[in-house]
Every structure is written in C-alpha cells, then in structure tokens.
Design an enzyme around this catalytic site. Structure first.
Site, PDB file in Angstrom:
ATOM      1  N   PHE A   1       0.824  -1.212   0.000  1.00 19.79           N
ATOM      2  CA  PHE A   1       0.000   0.000   0.000  1.00 19.79           C
ATOM      3  C   PHE A   1       0.852   1.254   0.000  1.00 19.79           C
ATOM      4  O   PHE A   1       2.054   1.215   0.279  1.00 19.79           O
ATOM      5  CB  PHE A   1      -0.928   0.023   1.224  1.00 19.79           C
ATOM      6  CG  PHE A   1      -0.207   0.125   2.549  1.00 19.79           C
ATOM      7  CD1 PHE A   1       0.381   1.316   2.972  1.00 19.79           C
ATOM      8  CD2 PHE A   1      -0.117  -0.982   3.396  1.00 19.79           C
ATOM      9  CE1 PHE A   1       1.046   1.407   4.189  1.00 19.79           C
ATOM     10  CE2 PHE A   1       0.559  -0.893   4.618  1.00 19.79           C
ATOM     11  CZ  PHE A   1       1.130   0.309   5.002  1.00 19.79           C
TER      12      PHE A   1
ATOM     13  N   HIS B   1       7.149  -7.225  12.222  1.00 17.31           N
ATOM     14  CA  HIS B   1       7.043  -6.469  10.962  1.00 17.31           C
ATOM     15  C   HIS B   1       5.641  -5.986  10.644  1.00 17.31           C
ATOM     16  O   HIS B   1       5.452  -5.217   9.711  1.00 17.31           O
ATOM     17  CB  HIS B   1       7.596  -7.270   9.799  1.00 17.31           C
ATOM     18  CG  HIS B   1       6.583  -8.118   9.074  1.00 17.31           C
ATOM     19  ND1 HIS B   1       5.802  -9.056   9.701  1.00 17.31           N
ATOM     20  CD2 HIS B   1       6.240  -8.165   7.766  1.00 17.31           C
ATOM     21  CE1 HIS B   1       5.017  -9.650   8.816  1.00 17.31           C
ATOM     22  NE2 HIS B   1       5.257  -9.128   7.625  1.00 17.31           N
ATOM     23  N   GLY B   2       4.630  -6.429  11.369  1.00 16.84           N
ATOM     24  CA  GLY B   2       3.279  -5.974  11.029  1.00 16.84           C
ATOM     25  C   GLY B   2       2.268  -6.590  11.956  1.00 16.84           C
ATOM     26  O   GLY B   2       2.623  -7.128  13.006  1.00 16.84           O
TER      27      GLY B   2
END
Lengths: 488, 64
Positions: free
Chosen positions: A212, A411-412
C-alpha cells in the site's frame, strides 16, 4: 512453569512475552525454538502450522542460539512469516530462500512533511485520487519508468546510488535508508534474463496483496526524544509506503527454488520439509543465490524510492509547492524480507552470521554503527504497518534486540483471516464506505483486494507492538493513523 | 506465453506417459480483465496424488 501445546508442538512459557519449543521436541533440531507472544496472541497461533515451522527451521545447519518467531507469526513457505534465524558460514551455515521469502526486500518507508492534519483535511479526497491516478498499483500494471537491460544492470548493482545519478534520489534519501539502499554484495549477473525482463517495467509500481501507499497523521507520541530526532510531531502528515521487489524478486526466488531442488542432498543436508531447501553459504549455489538476492534487494529499494518520488510529485501538484518546500523528507526505509551478513555476539564471542528475517524487521539499538548518525542516540527507526482501518507504528530499536533476537523485531499485524475467509466475510459489504466511516479514504484497483485487506483480517497491531515493546526488542515512538490509502 | 490468460485447456495423455494440451485464451488487457490473485508459490504443503474410483486426483496448495 506454564506449558501448553499447539497442535503437537509443546510450548514452555519463558516469561510474559516469550515461549520455548524444547530442542528435544523433534530429533534433528539443533537449537530450541522461541516464539515471542503474549498469552492473548499465542492463542491466535494455535490454528496454523507456524509453530511446527519454527521447530523445522531449527534443523538448518549452522543455526545459532535459537529458531525465533516474532508475535505476528503465521504460516509461510518453509519458514513461518515472522521467522528469524542466524547461520554461521564457519559452521557449515546455510542460506535458505524460504527464510527470505518470495518478495525479497519487501519493506516499508516513511516520509514526513511540514503539513499538518488541518492543512490536508479539505484536500484528502483529491490527494488520494491524484495518488491513485499517478502511482501504478495492482496485478499486471506497468510503471511510469522504463529501464533498458544496461540500465537495469546498473540499478541492480548500485541500488539507490544509481537513481541518484539519474536525478531520482538525493543524498538525504540515501543517508536514511537501510544499507544506504545498496548491498555491495549484489551480483547482477546472477539474476536470470526472465527476472530482468519482469523488473524492467515494474520499478516504481506498488503491486497487489498487502502492499500500500498511505497518507497518515501522527496520532500519538510515546517517546518525545526519539520523535524529535525522527522529526515527527503530533498531527504531522506523513506518507508510508509498503512494497518490495515485484516480479524481479519473485523470479529470483522461484529460479533459485528450482535450482536448489537437489542441493541439500548434494551436501548431505537432512530437512524435515522440502520447502526449507537451502545451500551452504560457502558453496557455488549459495553464493549465486546471495548475489542474486542482494541484487533483488537493491531493486526493491529503488522501487520504494520511485514510489516515494511519484508521491512527492503528486503532493507538489496538489499543494502548489515543491516537495523540498513541503519538506517531504524520508524518515527511514527498512527491509523486512531479507538475509544480511551481520556481526553478533554469540556465547561471548563476536561472529559474522547471516541473519534471515522473513517478515521481521531489523531493530538495531542506540549506538550501533549502522544506525544513521542523526538517529544514533535513539536507535534505528522501525516501521510497522498495521491494517488500513486502525494504525501503523513507528518504533526504535532497543538493546534487548541484540541480546535476544539478532537485532530484530516484528514487521506488522499478521493475518488472522485467510484471504478467502476475509472475502467471504465481506459479501454484501462496501469496505470502502466502512473505511470512510472510520475517516479513511481508500482506493483500490479491485474490490477483492480491499475485501482481503479489510481491518478484521488482521490481528490488532497494537497487541503485536505491545509484545516487542514489553520484551525490550524495540520501543514505541509514535502511533500513525491512516487518512488515505491506495492499494492494488 | 507472456501476459497470456488461459481460459480453456484440453489435456490428453498418451500411452508413453507424455501429454498434449491445447490451451485457449487471450492476451491480458487491464481494461477488460480483473485479475484476482498473483500466485506466489506452488507449495509442497499437503501435496497429494492419489487414485480414487479409477481416476487420479491431485491436491496442490497454492500460496497467495
């Protein structure tokens, strides 16, 4: 000691943030497994086979200390997403493409500006429209830049330094990119013709899936000193970009998996899962992959640079001032699918090891020489994208990361719903309108893309960040709220 | 085969274990086609080939 089992995998609770898979769980494990997770998050791991994958990674020759997983762990190819492993070439250590991932140097960058929420509020729709029109996103879309074979060769070898020659990157951009946007160990000649071909029109394209470009606002600051060093202020408008090496990196991984098929047998390496195919670092096969992987990593840094460059041009157009006047400066760019040669202290000795980070982010602490000078007193910036309805995070590395995880953090958010489950749950809904209700203008090439990436498909990123903060791997600096999103 | 979207396939196996296939489709056109997924990997995870009621069944998990 608290214990539990995930499927057939036994887990012992080490502390509030970490669980151990004992080394005797499976014969062949060279080290124990360790999963970083709270009591709440460990419950979300139980339904997939990620814990088994952590144990499988422990079989890799030359692995040091432990096979690790971050709290956003989920099932992946060979390694789990969120998997971390360091291998020592001097002990027959291997390199495994499954420990890097298909999207080599998938990563995140954050750019700040001198605009604030009030300045941008009336223009969000137009800004997102313009970004969506300008920046290529989605499957099969070609980019606004073309590179000839000769130019690609330079780009793969010199990374962002090549783009600087072309007037598409500045010294300032290079200074705050991990590895300065160029791994010198890259070997452009180890990359196949087909990979070149796929890459030549894709540099500066977002891609699909969870990638994104977001316009964000600094919603809360948790560490004033670090935020000041990073140039972040409350309500400041920023741009976060999440993308990787597109078809080029994919092709490097795919080519290598085919070439590696019989390599473990050739070197007498026993593996519990053939998706963990690997080669000794000190072998012709291993060296070829490392050269190609580093070249793909350089491509990915160039891709994020060109995405940022196009975003700067759009902001300049919409706000009628140059990007320099808008002070749209890069804060940091960090990889989260990569293997890097780094120095780490293991059993009291300094060693050069290859650290595989597959869905895991480097998080070097204050004082580390690889942290750019302006940030060295606060630690390396870490960028954690969340889901598009909630938040993303800016953290900095802490000393605990060097002691526990080879300088690594999460990481997320990590998925909780598979893509198909997410699509099923979206039937009859308008995800874009729901997001608008939350104050986020979202534009995507496909309805399915939005459905797959809806906020409910992800773990709450705040819970993930709480674990790495609590475990001392990295420290909260700022929470970022999305206001505009473009996706494939 | 670049940017080619297959829509129909007719696959025939011969006695020697080889196969012949006719694949029909058209060139990918972003204006008309809406791609769902980029396939990341054909995995070995849970890979199954078995004979069932005189026919062969292959089960492959595709990582997206």
């Amino acid at each position: 000691m608290a214990t539990k089992t995930l499927g057939t995998v036994p887990l012992e609770r080490i502390n509030d943030y970490c669980w151990r898979i004992p080394k005797d769980y499976k014969p062949g494990m060279r080290v124990e497994g360790r999963i970083y997770a709270s009591d709440e998050l460990i419950e979300l791991v139980k339904d997939d086979q990620a814990a088994e994958q952590v144990a499988n990674v422990a079989f890799l020759p030359g692995i040091q200390k432990a096979s690790l997983a971050m709290p956003d762990i989920h099932w992946g190819y060979g390694f789990p997403i969120g998997g971390v492993a360091a291998t020592d070439p001097a002990e027959g250590g291997v390199i495994s493409p499954g420990g890097v991932g298909y999207d080599i140097n998938c990563g995140v960058r954050l750019m700040r500006s001198n605009l604030f929420w009030d300045d941008v509020k009336p223009h969000v729709s137009r800004l997102v429209d313009e970004l969506f029109r300008t920046i290529p996103a989605g499957v099969g879309r070609e980019g606004n830049y073309r590179f000839s074979r000769k130019e690609m060769r330079r780009l793969l070898g010199d990374g962002m330094y090549y783009l600087k020659e072309r007037g598409l990157a500045t010294d300032g951009d290079i200074a705050v990119t991990e590895a300065h946007g160029r791994l010198k160990t890259a070997n452009p000649d180890a990359v196949s013709d087909y990979a070149y071909e796929r890459g030549s029109t894709q540099c500066g394209t977002l891609g699909a899936g969870n990638h994104f470009l977001e316009v964000q606002v600094v919603q809360a600051i948790f560490d004033e000193q670090a935020a000041a060093a990073l140039g972040l202020k409350l309500n400041m408008v920023c741009v976060m970009i999440h993308s990787g090496s597109r078809g080029l990196g994919y092709q490097v991984c795919d080519d290598t998996l085919a070439e590696f098929r019989h390599v473990p047998a050739k070197y007498g390496i026993q593996l519990p899962d053939r998706q963990l195919v690997c080669a000794p670092i000190e072998s012709p096969e291993g060296r070829k992959y490392l050269g190609a992987m580093c070249a793909a990593a350089n491509f990915a840094w160039c891709n994020r640079q060109l995405l940022m460059w196009q975003a700067r041009e759009v902001f300049a157009r919409v706000f009628g001032r140059s990007w320099e006047a808008l002070q749209m400066n890069l804060v940091y760019d960090v990889a989260h699918n990569i293997a890097k040669l780094e120095e780490h202290e293991i059993d009291g000795r300094k060693k050069q090891v290859w650290v595989h980070r597959k869905g895991a982010t480097r998080a070097f602490p204050p004082g580390h020489p690889e942290v750019p000078e302006p940030y060295r007193h606060v630690g390396q910036p870490v960028l954690i994208p969340g889901d598009m309805g909630r938040a993303s995070w800016v953290l900095v590395g802490r000393p605990g990361s060097m002691e526990q995880t080879f300088g690594t953090t999460c990481h997320g958010a990590g998925r909780v719903l598979s893509r198909n489950q997410a699509v099923k749950q979206s039937k009859g809904r308008r995800i874009d309108r729901e997001l608008l209700g939350r104050g986020v203008v979202a534009k995507a090439r496909s309805w399915r893309g939005l459905a797959e990436e809806q906020p409910d498909a992800y773990k709450d990123v705040d819970l993930v960040v709480e674990v790495v903060h609590g475990a001392g791997l990295s420290q909260k600096v700022a929470r970022m709220r999305p206001i505009g999103v473009i996706k494939g | 085969t670049q940017r080619f979207l297959p829509a129909e396939a007719d696959v025939r196996f011969d006695e020697q274990g080889g196969l012949r296939a006719t694949v029909r489709g058209e060139r990918f056109d972003p204006q008309r086609h809406r791609p769902g997924h980029e396939v990341k990997a054909i995995t070995y995870h849970g890979l199954k080939v078995e004979q069932r009621d005189g026919e062969w069944l292959g089960d492959v998990i595709v990582d997206i």
